[in-house]
Design an enzyme around this catalytic site. Sequence first.
Site, PDB file in Angstrom:
ATOM      1  N   TRP A 166      99.894  39.163  43.362  1.00  0.00           N
ATOM      2  CA  TRP A 166      99.656  40.608  43.435  1.00  0.00           C
ATOM      3  C   TRP A 166      98.157  40.820  43.255  1.00  0.00           C
ATOM      4  CZ3 TRP A 166     103.792  43.722  40.115  1.00  0.00           C
ATOM      5  CH2 TRP A 166     105.078  43.363  40.520  1.00  0.00           C
ATOM      6  N   ARG A 191      90.529  45.232  49.687  1.00  0.00           N
ATOM      7  CA  ARG A 191      90.458  46.457  50.481  1.00  0.00           C
ATOM      8  C   ARG A 191      91.167  46.317  51.835  1.00  0.00           C
ATOM      9  NH1 ARG A 191      83.974  45.872  51.767  1.00  0.00           N
ATOM     10  NH2 ARG A 191      84.210  45.064  53.870  1.00  0.00           N
ATOM     11  N   GLN A 236      89.715  33.935  47.222  1.00  0.00           N
ATOM     12  CA  GLN A 236      90.661  34.767  46.475  1.00  0.00           C
ATOM     13  C   GLN A 236      92.078  34.209  46.702  1.00  0.00           C
ATOM     14  OE1 GLN A 236      89.209  36.468  44.372  1.00  0.00           O
ATOM     15  NE2 GLN A 236      88.544  38.492  45.028  1.00  0.00           N
ATOM     16  N   HIS A 237      93.012  34.589  45.844  1.00  0.00           N
ATOM     17  CA  HIS A 237      94.355  34.004  45.937  1.00  0.00           C
ATOM     18  C   HIS A 237      95.021  34.319  47.275  1.00  0.00           C
ATOM     19  CE1 HIS A 237      94.426  33.740  41.274  1.00  0.00           C
ATOM     20  NE2 HIS A 237      93.578  32.915  41.846  1.00  0.00           N
ATOM     21  N   GLU A 272     100.664  38.164  38.911  1.00  0.00           N
ATOM     22  CA  GLU A 272     100.168  39.287  38.097  1.00  0.00           C
ATOM     23  C   GLU A 272     101.331  40.163  37.614  1.00  0.00           C
ATOM     24  OE1 GLU A 272      98.814  38.120  40.828  1.00  0.00           O
ATOM     25  OE2 GLU A 272      96.716  37.731  40.319  1.00  0.00           O
ATOM     26  N   GLU A 298      80.306  50.198  48.915  1.00  0.00           N
ATOM     27  CA  GLU A 298      80.931  49.362  47.877  1.00  0.00           C
ATOM     28  C   GLU A 298      80.447  49.656  46.450  1.00  0.00           C
ATOM     29  OE1 GLU A 298      83.322  47.691  47.135  1.00  0.00           O
ATOM     30  OE2 GLU A 298      84.218  46.798  48.905  1.00  0.00           O
ATOM     31  N   LYS A 326      86.008  31.011  37.753  1.00  0.00           N
ATOM     32  CA  LYS A 326      85.964  32.017  38.821  1.00  0.00           C
ATOM     33  C   LYS A 326      85.402  33.353  38.328  1.00  0.00           C
ATOM     34  CE  LYS A 326      88.994  34.185  42.223  1.00  0.00           C
ATOM     35  NZ  LYS A 326      90.159  35.018  42.071  1.00  0.00           N
TER      36      LYS A 326
HETATM   37  C1  FMN Z   1      88.846  48.979  43.480  1.00  0.00           C
HETATM   38  C2  FMN Z   1      88.758  47.489  43.702  1.00  0.00           C
HETATM   39  C3  FMN Z   1      88.613  46.984  44.992  1.00  0.00           C
HETATM   40  C4  FMN Z   1      88.532  45.614  45.217  1.00  0.00           C
HETATM   41  N1  FMN Z   1      88.378  45.159  46.492  1.00  0.00           N
HETATM   42  C5  FMN Z   1      88.304  43.833  46.728  1.00  0.00           C
HETATM   43  C6  FMN Z   1      88.163  43.349  48.060  1.00  0.00           C
HETATM   44  O1  FMN Z   1      88.095  44.111  49.019  1.00  0.00           O
HETATM   45  N2  FMN Z   1      88.123  42.008  48.252  1.00  0.00           N
HETATM   46  C7  FMN Z   1      88.211  41.126  47.226  1.00  0.00           C
HETATM   47  O2  FMN Z   1      88.178  39.924  47.464  1.00  0.00           O
HETATM   48  N3  FMN Z   1      88.339  41.556  45.932  1.00  0.00           N
HETATM   49  C8  FMN Z   1      88.377  42.889  45.677  1.00  0.00           C
HETATM   50  N4  FMN Z   1      88.502  43.343  44.382  1.00  0.00           N
HETATM   51  C9  FMN Z   1      88.498  42.367  43.281  1.00  0.00           C
HETATM   52  C10 FMN Z   1      89.817  41.632  43.196  1.00  0.00           C
HETATM   53  O3  FMN Z   1      90.878  42.547  43.053  1.00  0.00           O
HETATM   54  C11 FMN Z   1      89.828  40.670  42.001  1.00  0.00           C
HETATM   55  O4  FMN Z   1      88.855  39.666  42.243  1.00  0.00           O
HETATM   56  C12 FMN Z   1      91.188  40.023  41.745  1.00  0.00           C
HETATM   57  O5  FMN Z   1      91.062  39.080  40.713  1.00  0.00           O
HETATM   58  C13 FMN Z   1      91.727  39.377  42.976  1.00  0.00           C
HETATM   59  O6  FMN Z   1      93.034  38.887  42.746  1.00  0.00           O
HETATM   60  P1  FMN Z   1      93.347  37.314  42.797  1.00  0.00           P
HETATM   61  O7  FMN Z   1      92.613  36.759  41.608  1.00  0.00           O
HETATM   62  O8  FMN Z   1      94.823  37.285  42.686  1.00  0.00           O
HETATM   63  O9  FMN Z   1      92.822  36.806  44.098  1.00  0.00           O
HETATM   64  C14 FMN Z   1      88.601  44.722  44.131  1.00  0.00           C
HETATM   65  C15 FMN Z   1      88.766  45.229  42.841  1.00  0.00           C
HETATM   66  C16 FMN Z   1      88.830  46.595  42.618  1.00  0.00           C
HETATM   67  C17 FMN Z   1      88.986  47.116  41.211  1.00  0.00           C
HETATM   68 MN    MN Z   2      96.209  36.146  41.594  1.00  0.00          MN
END
Ligand code: FMN
Ligand code: MN
Length: 489
Positions: A165, A169, A186-187, A228, A277, A379
Amino acid sequence: MKHIKDLREFIIKLEKEDLVHIVDEEVDWNLEIGAILRIVNEKKGPAVLFTNIKDYPKEWRILGTPVGASSPEDKLYGRIAISLGLEPDANAVEIIEQLSTLRDHKLISPKVVATAKCKENILLGENINLLKIPIPYLHDGDGGRYIGTWHTVITKTVDGKFVNWGMYRVMLHDEKTLTGLVVPTQHIGMQFAQWKEKNQDMPFAIVIGTEPAIPLISSMNVPYGICEGDVVGGYFGEGVEVVQCETVDLQVPASAEIVIEGHVSINELCDEGPFGEYTGFMTFASKQQPAFHVSAITHRNNPILTVVCPGKPIDDHVCMSLSLAGDALNIFRYKNLPVLKTYIPPTAALHLLIITVDKQLYKGEDLIADIAKAIWTDKVGTLIPKIIVLDKDVDPMNMDDVIWSFSTKCHPERGTRIFPPTAVFPLSPYLSKQEKHERKSATIIYDCTFPNDWESDFIPQKVVLESLWPEEIQKKVEAKWEKYGFSFK
Ligand SMILES: Cc1cc2nc3c(=O)[nH]c(=O)nc-3n(C[C@H](O)[C@H](O)[C@H](O)COP(=O)(O)O)c2cc1C
Ligand SMILES: [Mn+2]
């Protein structure tokens, strides 16, 4: 701890705390909502519920800036605190402490329910039309209308064992297609690589307007392999209710206002970005990103779309300044480093971590090098390229004190430690073209503590009341204060 179980309950709680404003006046999805949210962010205004969106039936509503910063200052993090079941006046260090233990909670898996309000409307086949959702065009210059700005993207590994989860964007492409950032590190990107290898499109579900802790924890740094959703369950001590999707083999939070299901194509690409951003700068168009083909939309009656309009901080990314500081604290403690507090100032666009240390507790050779190693091999560190290290007597949330320490205790040469290029997030505006491409850059620590080998009588003493005047004089002056006739206390 109060577990708020859906977005509407969250809005009621925000109303009680004066943390949401309702706009019944008609507003245009095309740039007007974005402009309003920008002003609200700059003025630290409340969340905004728009009930009347041009070109759309009143049935549809938008909740803007759900977790941005609020004035008055004692409720700066109020919307985040409420989302996490805390009191609205919880301060940053308290929330960070709470989030630092997130990794240590027992995990509780979601609980499957047969049906849910998010199934009140089920749109399939010909009835799928994303343009029926009032997706805002936020900043002039964005590559399109962004539907995924405060949401959760649910995907899984090919074997189905790890469901992720995450918040990434998502942009509208056409009536039945979205596109979104699938960053390889990213995951979602790691899972996508598996599906590509298997030569199969990847099923996805995008959920919008769930219970408020879900998007928050979806943007946090939960280790690969842990869902998550299980973390949310563990945090509140009860499994999140989920319901089966209509067209893909995934389960989504039952509390969702809107669910979009489909497959991420392993072959087809779409133009994605630019997008304004969280750094406060426009990003360039990303490399082309995969097409997300939509096979079902389900939603509640009178659905609410949650919207974040990123820009010059502070915006809703302030939630990540708390969660990253929490993660960093967890990492330092795990490595037995004497870090007492961590803090990322809300205006730092996640780039600057401020920590306090108790050097007397440190038994190693080079504390600064150990701090660098701990954070920049994890990370979490990829988003935070700069660290200020302070002595334990400094309050990291007090910017006057931080600047005083930085200016007077950080040696321009010895106190400035630059570390070799490591993995960084490519959105930092100062990165060169090549660094953005390679996702690698130097990092820096400003050591604002005096060296260990200075004799105690050489260490400068602070000229503040508490350290330089005898206690009896302090007490005497305090007792006589009114007699001196000052108009302030
Ligand atoms: C409002 C908001 C927008 C985000 N947009 C992105 C995005 O577009 N791409 C991205 O890689 N992470 C984005 N993030 C950060 C990820 O949600 C964050 O790194 C998260 O740990 C990703 O999940 P994962 O660890 O399961 O990959 C955003 C965070 C927030 C709060
Ligand atoms: Mn994750």
